[in-house]
Write a protein that holds these residues in place. Structure first.
Motif, PDB file in Angstrom:
ATOM      1  N   VAL A  95      25.844 -28.804  11.572  1.00  0.00           N
ATOM      2  CA  VAL A  95      24.654 -28.425  10.673  1.00  0.00           C
ATOM      3  C   VAL A  95      23.238 -28.731  11.285  1.00  0.00           C
ATOM      4  O   VAL A  95      23.130 -30.097  11.431  1.00  0.00           O
ATOM      5  CB  VAL A  95      24.830 -28.578   9.201  1.00  0.00           C
ATOM      6  N   LEU A  96      22.290 -27.878  11.704  1.00  0.00           N
ATOM      7  CA  LEU A  96      20.809 -28.500  12.032  1.00  0.00           C
ATOM      8  C   LEU A  96      20.030 -28.357  10.541  1.00  0.00           C
ATOM      9  O   LEU A  96      19.933 -27.295  10.204  1.00  0.00           O
ATOM     10  CB  LEU A  96      20.507 -27.455  12.948  1.00  0.00           C
ATOM     11  N   ASP A  97      19.789 -29.575  10.294  1.00  0.00           N
ATOM     12  CA  ASP A  97      19.011 -29.646   8.977  1.00  0.00           C
ATOM     13  C   ASP A  97      17.532 -29.184   9.157  1.00  0.00           C
ATOM     14  O   ASP A  97      16.794 -29.754  10.233  1.00  0.00           O
ATOM     15  CB  ASP A  97      19.041 -30.989   8.474  1.00  0.00           C
ATOM     16  N   TRP A  98      17.044 -28.360   8.143  1.00  0.00           N
ATOM     17  CA  TRP A  98      15.554 -28.051   8.235  1.00  0.00           C
ATOM     18  C   TRP A  98      14.967 -29.238   7.564  1.00  0.00           C
ATOM     19  O   TRP A  98      15.427 -29.555   6.400  1.00  0.00           O
ATOM     20  CB  TRP A  98      15.380 -26.736   7.513  1.00  0.00           C
ATOM     21  N   LYS A  99      14.035 -29.951   7.979  1.00  0.00           N
ATOM     22  CA  LYS A  99      13.187 -30.899   7.116  1.00  0.00           C
ATOM     23  C   LYS A  99      11.880 -30.083   6.297  1.00  0.00           C
ATOM     24  O   LYS A  99      11.602 -30.724   5.407  1.00  0.00           O
ATOM     25  CB  LYS A  99      12.828 -31.926   7.930  1.00  0.00           C
ATOM     26  N   SER A 100      11.663 -29.130   6.832  1.00  0.00           N
ATOM     27  CA  SER A 100      10.642 -28.202   6.292  1.00  0.00           C
ATOM     28  C   SER A 100      10.822 -26.938   6.998  1.00  0.00           C
ATOM     29  O   SER A 100      11.616 -26.706   7.668  1.00  0.00           O
ATOM     30  CB  SER A 100       9.277 -28.968   6.596  1.00  0.00           C
ATOM     31  N   LYS A 101       9.903 -26.214   6.691  1.00  0.00           N
ATOM     32  CA  LYS A 101       9.791 -24.747   7.343  1.00  0.00           C
ATOM     33  C   LYS A 101       9.753 -24.838   8.729  1.00  0.00           C
ATOM     34  O   LYS A 101      10.452 -24.067   9.361  1.00  0.00           O
ATOM     35  CB  LYS A 101       8.724 -23.778   6.793  1.00  0.00           C
ATOM     36  N   THR A 102       8.939 -25.897   9.314  1.00  0.00           N
ATOM     37  CA  THR A 102       8.953 -25.838  10.624  1.00  0.00           C
ATOM     38  C   THR A 102       9.725 -27.091  11.506  1.00  0.00           C
ATOM     39  O   THR A 102      10.034 -27.018  12.488  1.00  0.00           O
ATOM     40  CB  THR A 102       7.440 -26.333  11.109  1.00  0.00           C
ATOM     41  N   LEU A 103      10.005 -28.229  10.811  1.00  0.00           N
ATOM     42  CA  LEU A 103      10.631 -29.196  11.234  1.00  0.00           C
ATOM     43  C   LEU A 103      12.240 -29.281  11.084  1.00  0.00           C
ATOM     44  O   LEU A 103      12.741 -28.715  10.066  1.00  0.00           O
ATOM     45  CB  LEU A 103      10.051 -30.465  10.730  1.00  0.00           C
ATOM     46  N   PHE A 104      13.053 -29.722  12.110  1.00  0.00           N
ATOM     47  CA  PHE A 104      14.270 -29.745  12.067  1.00  0.00           C
ATOM     48  C   PHE A 104      14.954 -31.032  12.763  1.00  0.00           C
ATOM     49  O   PHE A 104      14.209 -31.539  13.634  1.00  0.00           O
ATOM     50  CB  PHE A 104      14.902 -28.742  12.995  1.00  0.00           C
TER      51      PHE A 104
END
Lengths: 245, 306
Positions: A158-167
């Motif tokens: 899983v590639l986590d989204w940290k916000s709408k733009t950051l992963f």
């Protein structure tokens, strides 16, 4: 430490997101370290991968791949002969990735199986067509045996989204990784089509005593062999002294 | 957790586990007077050390252990140097052949199966013979059976062999071809199995060469030093299969273990020790036998080449 890295990632992301138009790219990726030294105390390591994307209306997700330097893989198959299991058949798979792992944001259905033995992923390529390609017995065996050595993970992580733009994602590199240049790529997807890709590199190299001993063993095997013999002589006499006490 | 990276094997190991193996082998040598290489190589297989590196590095460890062992025998004059020299010459030839055979087996991809076959064959036979002999000796001790009448067998063909020379320390006048071929055979075992071969050499010296028991262990250790030195060098040179870090760990463990073994050994009878040793040898042979005949968990294996 973890906090520090997270803070770093956050600011990197913000700056990267702001700078993107100037780069003419919609997605960037980087690592917390770009060089890894394989020293005598190397027992594998963990890496933090992070990046930023400026999603458009089309964006549906991201796929990130980590590929090790190409190697020639000898895959052997055991078979029964006279009641015993011998290696009866083998294939050399040339230029396969010595390490392969795939990360995907939730909702993207893809794995190493679908990517590794295919041509390059690049903009306008459709991932769904790749899922149809069948692997032969030896390619599948390579994936399975390499996975047992922790060099390949067949299912996407899983590639986590940290916000709408950051992963971000964390990557575990086992101690048996091949030294060389590792390529990290992120692809931005619109449904199953790649819109844009970004690449960065990771360099894994032998260092210190480990590098010296390896070079000696491979480049000057006679000297290395003598070194081993001398070492045994010294430690043998040393042990005899110790044991006498 | 502390890990140590092995430069030639290109993998990391838990150093305490490997030192622990060294201790076990050291105890074996202190207890039984054998090198314990036959146990070391399979233990190294178990933690994923490639077979050829396990075999090559074992020889290096046995060399160090034999040097520390032989010094006491030399001091007491319990080494037949002439016999040792002849055995060593044979051993050099045999080990060179063995290393070459190993190189071919590596190229054929059969090295793991071949090494295991050698193990089952030699450990099976030696373990069984040793088990029977030691049980009989123990039964004699308990008074269950009468000691067998000792009569020196008349090996007619052996005495007919040419090139007889005198071995004053052993008090023998025999053909030089005998120790030469014995040394050659054991040298092959050293190269192919990563063993010193003491477990074959010692009985062969007593029964085949007729050497007095007193000089057998010292002479065996003496020739093992040179043969394992030759094997270490050749394996490193021809097969890149000696890992010096692995050697260091094993040698450290071996020193500790030998002290423990020597102390425990004094509290036990010789025939009891030999029964125990025979059981360990047989157990290793049986375990490896099952690895060869049972369906493996995975039919495929992988080797990565630069």
């Amino acid at each position: 430490m973890q906090r520090l890295i997270l803070t770093f990632v956050f600011w990197f992301g913000l700056i990267a997101a702001a700078a993107m138009p100037a780069w003419g790219s919609n997605v960037v990726v980087d690592l917390d370290r770009n060089d890894i030294d394989v020293t005598i105390t190397f027992g594998g390591t963990q890496l933090l991968l992070f990046g930023a994307v400026r999603p458009t209306d089309e964006t549906t997700g991201l796929v990130m791949t980590i590929e090790g330097p190409p190697v020639n893989a000898m895959v052997r198959r055991k078979g029964r002969l006279l009641g015993l299991w011998f290696n009866l058949d083998s294939r050399i798979l040339e230029g396969v990735s010595s390490y392969f792992q795939v990360f995907a944001t939730p909702g993207i259905d893809i794995g190493a199986t679908a990517i590794m033995f295919q041509p390059e992923l690049e903009p306008d390529v459709r991932l769904s067509e790749r899922n149809l390609v069948q692997l032969d017995e030896w390619q599948q065996a390579y994936l399975d045996t390499a996975e047992a050595k922790e060099l390949i993970v067949q299912n996407a992580q899983v590639l986590d989204w940290k916000s709408k733009t950051l992963f971000r994602a964390s990557l575990n590199l086992p101690s048996n990784v091949a030294p060389g240049r590792y390529r990290v790529r992120v692809h931005e997807l619109s449904s199953d089509r790649i819109i844009v890709s970004s690449t960065t590199y990771l360099e894994i190299r032998r260092a210190g005593l480990n590098a010296n001993l390896f070079a000696l063993a491979v480049d000057q095997p006679a000297t290395y062999g003598l070194l081993c013999v001398v070492l045994a002589v010294i430690s043998g006499f040393g042990a005899a002294r110790l044991l006498r006490r | 957790m502390l890990e140590l990276y092995l430069p030639v094997a290109q993998m990391s190991v838990n150093p305490f586990l490997i030192i622990g193996f060294g201790v076990v082998i050291g105890i074996m040598s202190g207890l039984f007077g054998v090198g314990g290489g036959f146990l070391l190589t399979p233990l190294l297989f178990m933690v994923g050390i490639p077979p050829s590196i396990a075999v090559g590095t074992s020889a290096n460890q046995i060399m160090a252990a034999s040097i520390s062992g032989v010094l006491a025998h030399l001091k007491e004059g319990n080494v037949d140097l002439r016999m040792g020299a002849v055995l060593t010459v044979g051993g050099f030839v045999g080990s060179a052949v063995g290393v070459t055979v190993l190189k071919v087996l590596i190229a054929l991809g059969q090295v793991d199966v071949a090494i295991k076959l050698f193990y089952v064959f030699f450990l099976g036979i030696v373990g069984l013979l040793m088990f029977i002999e030691s049980l009989r000796a123990y039964a004699v001790f308990l008074g269950w059976v009468k000691p067998p009448k000792r009569e020196r067998k008349n090996h007619g063909w052996i005495h007919g062999l040419p090139f007889r020379i005198r071995f004053p320390v052993s008090g023998r006048y025999i053909s030089v071809l005998l120790p030469l071929s014995l040394g050659c055979g054991i040298g092959m075992l050293t190269a192919l199995m990563g063993v010193g071969g003491g477990f074959v050499m010692v009985p062969a010296m007593i029964y085949l060469l007729g050497m007095p028991t007193l000089v057998v262990v010292g002479t065996s250790l003496f020739q093992i030093i040179f043969v394992t030195a030759n094997v270490t060098f050749l394996q490193a040179y021809a097969n890149q299969s000696v890992d010096v870090m692995l050697s260091v760990l094993l040698i450290i463990g071996g020193v500790v273990g030998a002290q423990v073994g020597a102390r425990v050994g004094k509290a036990m009878r010789g025939d009891q020790l030999r029964i125990l040793l025979a059981m360990i040898v047989l157990a290793v042979a049986i375990k490896i036998f099952f690895e060869l005949v049972l369906t493996p968990g995975s039919l495929y294996s992988l080797e990565l080449k630069g």
